[in-house]
Design a protein around this motif. Structure first.
Motif: not given
Length: 220
Positions: A83-85, A106-107, A117-121, A124-127
């Protein structure tokens, strides 16, 4: 997640224009697919079951169930998506509650599209997507709370870690990537991943953000 498959994203926002804008914006980036969009936190569980997203972009203020409550419920499920808020509200209490609930980022809504987009990727990669600004604010907010039982609990939890694991946890709390931690501690990235996995198990944490919170809670 299959490294060759696109990152599937679920949008949760009560503003139809925001949903449309995010769908259009994320569609411009390779490797990201908007799998679905809903208008309220009450719709999240069904949407996740239907669309199987890797990442949920979650608004905070919604009329039925707010995004923080929805995040807490979602992250309590078995094998939940990240989850990204994403919000216009950036109070310290919101940031801290989102992170404690298990959000990986948190963006603010005015964040540039490429950064979203960078945050989503990344998540998703666990970072986790922990910007230096958010980390500083978390540290200041936790420090301002003074001594309380949560500090004692955090210190007791960290004592379950080996010295090497505590070193890794400290760098996780600084928002370092696995590669950066490996460079700092002279470990391979695979070794760092193994350390992080053990730390998560020992601390009964769901993601790296919660490791960071424990480290910050434990500080004097």
């Amino acid at each position: 997640m299959d490294a060759l498959a696109p990152v599937r994203v679920l949008l949760v926002d009560d503003d139809a224009l925001v949903r449309a804008g995010l769908t259009m914006m994320l569609g411009e980036f390779d490797g990201i697919e908007v799998a679905g969009a809903v208008a309220d936190g009450t719709e999240v569980a069904a949407a996740v079951a239907e669309h199987r997203p890797d990442v949920v972009l979650m608004d905070i203020r919604m009329p039925g169930m707010d995004g923080l409550t929805a995040t807490e419920a979602l992250r309590a499920r078995r094998d939940p998506p990240e989850v990204i808020v994403l919000t216009t509200f950036d109070t310290d209490a919101h940031v801290l509650r989102a992170m404690r609930a298990g959000a990986s980022g948190f963006l603010l809504k005015h964040t540039p599209p490429a950064e979203i987009a960078r945050a989503v990727r990344r998540v998703a990669a666990g970072e986790p997507m922990l910007s230096p600004e958010v980390l500083r604010r978390m540290m200041s907010f936790v420090a301002a709370a003074g001594t309380d039982p949560s500090r004692d609990r955090a210190r007791a939890a960290l004592l379950r870690l080996s010295p090497g694991e505590r070193d890794v946890a400290s760098l996780v709390a600084q928002g370092r990537t696995n590669q950066e931690i490996g460079t700092a501690l002279r470990m391979s990235t695979a070794t760092v991943k193994a350390y992080v996995s053990r730390i998560l198990t020992k601390l009964d944490s769901t993601n790296r953000v919660q490791i960071a919170l424990l480290v910050h809670d434990a500080r004097p």
